[in-house]
Scaffold this active site. Structure first.
Site, PDB file in Angstrom:
ATOM      1  CG  ASP A 171     -18.099  53.252 -12.510  1.00 52.32           C
ATOM      2  OD1 ASP A 171     -18.185  53.495 -11.291  1.00 52.32           O
ATOM      3  OD2 ASP A 171     -17.260  52.470 -12.991  1.00 52.32           O
ATOM      4  CG  HIS A 255     -17.155  54.081  -6.163  1.00 51.52           C
ATOM      5  ND1 HIS A 255     -16.866  55.115  -7.032  1.00 51.52           N
ATOM      6  CD2 HIS A 255     -17.282  52.968  -6.944  1.00 51.52           C
ATOM      7  CE1 HIS A 255     -16.787  54.642  -8.268  1.00 51.52           C
ATOM      8  NE2 HIS A 255     -17.036  53.348  -8.242  1.00 51.52           N
ATOM      9  CG  HIS A 258     -22.109  51.427  -5.707  1.00 55.38           C
ATOM     10  ND1 HIS A 258     -21.298  50.456  -5.127  1.00 55.38           N
ATOM     11  CD2 HIS A 258     -22.797  50.802  -6.692  1.00 55.38           C
ATOM     12  CE1 HIS A 258     -21.487  49.306  -5.731  1.00 55.38           C
ATOM     13  NE2 HIS A 258     -22.386  49.479  -6.694  1.00 55.38           N
ATOM     14  CG  HIS A 272     -20.855  49.749 -10.240  1.00 59.38           C
ATOM     15  ND1 HIS A 272     -20.454  49.508  -8.945  1.00 59.38           N
ATOM     16  CD2 HIS A 272     -19.960  50.642 -10.761  1.00 59.38           C
ATOM     17  CE1 HIS A 272     -19.358  50.220  -8.688  1.00 59.38           C
ATOM     18  NE2 HIS A 272     -19.045  50.914  -9.760  1.00 59.38           N
TER      19      HIS A 272
END
Length: 365
Positions: A171, A255, A258, A272
């Site tokens: 991340d 993201h 994601h 995540h």
């Protein structure tokens, strides 16, 4: 260029062994009287022995339901209001901390956070990511003020599952690749945006240098300098990128990928940051940065991050269908994959990038 709001750090941040012993003093200095503690079952079990006695602050304790959803935020806000809380204390991983921040914003009370995982920068960012009760991404909300205090006890994080450290590395690594995509095309970035860029680059440099050692040391229970550097990079430096750069330091293509993966049932067991790490690779393929992708393959193998959809549990026979799902959700209007450029990224672009990445993985295996 749009104007930005700078909220670089929490009001108070400290990371050291034994730091939670300072919590009663800090509450007293803030003149808080009634504390409402939000935690998860596992996170409370991990942190409980480090949390000092809060009986002097009329503490009430609540367990969250596992998702940072509108329903859970409303439920916890009502409980906190019923308690008459003047301070919200979140103890846990990213979703717990996001619930606590959202509750503080909803009832207009200060928030303190004690992260039990180094898997995201949630402890130091003035925002909450919202999901459905089933775990599908909806949106994120940026709050008008920073968190009052953040206390990081490294020993709690050392004892956490190593998979969460890996996820935090993925991340936080995205901070560089997404900030670079957002900032490098700006004609005249302001000083805060320039600082966001430099902090993002620093995130990458620390992680590439220290991640393998930090993962090894955590697996061996060693509270090393490398481990502390990596957890602070994940928690503090990662949060500062968005805190300094605002919309120019938050999220881009990685993201969005994601977010698309949250709509793939088989990916729900992955964290995540693991899904964001995969998203970095797709973003780089979209940018044509093939040498960077090849270089990251070696790093991902060292740390244990996913290199392909198959690494996220998707069978080869399912890749066609899954890539269409990811591409659909990742390219919807308002998704961050569109932020760095004036050209809209299409579903076809994303689907082709996913297939190209799968082909490269096979070639390099």
């Amino acid at each position: 260029m749009e104007p930005i709001q700078v909220r670089a750090t929490p009001g108070y941040y400290e990371c050291r062994v034994g730091v939670l012993k300072e919590l009663p003093r800090l509450l007293r200095e803030g003149e808080f009287k009634r504390v409402f503690v939000i935690s998860g079952e596992r996170s409370w079990k991990a942190a409980q022995e480090y949390i000092p006695d809060l009986t002097d602050y009329q503490a009430a304790y609540s367990t969250y339901n596992g998702e940072c959803s509108d329903a859970e935020i409303a439920r916890q806000s009502e409980l906190a209001s019923t308690h008459g809380a003047d301070f919200i204390l979140g103890v846990g991983g990213g979703k717990v901390l996001d619930v606590a921040k959202a509750v503080g914003n909803k009832i207009n009370k200060d928030v303190g956070l004690v992260p039990t995982l180094a898997s995201t920068c949630a402890a130091t960012t003035p925002l909450s990511v919202k999901y459905t009760d089933e775990g599908e991404f909806i949106t994120y909300t940026i709050f008008p003020r920073s968190t009052y205090l953040v206390l990081v006890e490294p020993e709690i994080l050392l004892r956490s599952p190593v998979s969460y450290l890996r996820a935090g590395i993925g991340d936080t690594l995205a901070k560089w690749y997404e900030a670079r995509a957002l900032i490098e095309g700006l004609p005249s970035p302001s000083v805060p945006i320039q600082l966001a860029y430099e902090v993002a680059k620093r995130c990458r440099d620390v992680l590439v240098t220290d991640s393998e050692r930090a993962v090894h040391d955590q697996q061996n229970g060693e509270l090393s300098d490398a481990f502390v550097r990596v957890i602070e990079t994940n928690l503090l430096s990662g949060g500062m990128v968005g805190g300094l750069g605002d919309q120019y330091g938050r999220i881009a293509g990685a993201h969005s990928i994601h977010n698309g993966l949250t709509h793939v049932q088989k990916a729900h067991t992955f964290l995540h940051g693991e899904k964001v790490a995969y998203g970095i690779l797709v973003q780089l393929v979209l940018e044509g940065e093939w040498e960077e992708v090849r270089g990251l393959f070696d790093f991902y193998k060292e740390v244990g991050l996913p290199l392909s959809l198959e690494s996220i549990g998707i069978k080869p026979t399912e890749i066609e269908r899954v890539s269409e799902v990811i591409a659909d959700y990742a390219t919807r209007e308002g998704e961050s994959i569109h932020f760095p450029t004036s050209t809209v990224v299409t579903k076809k672009d994303v689907s082709e990038a996913i297939h190209a990445l799968e082909a490269l993985k096979i070639t390099l295996s």
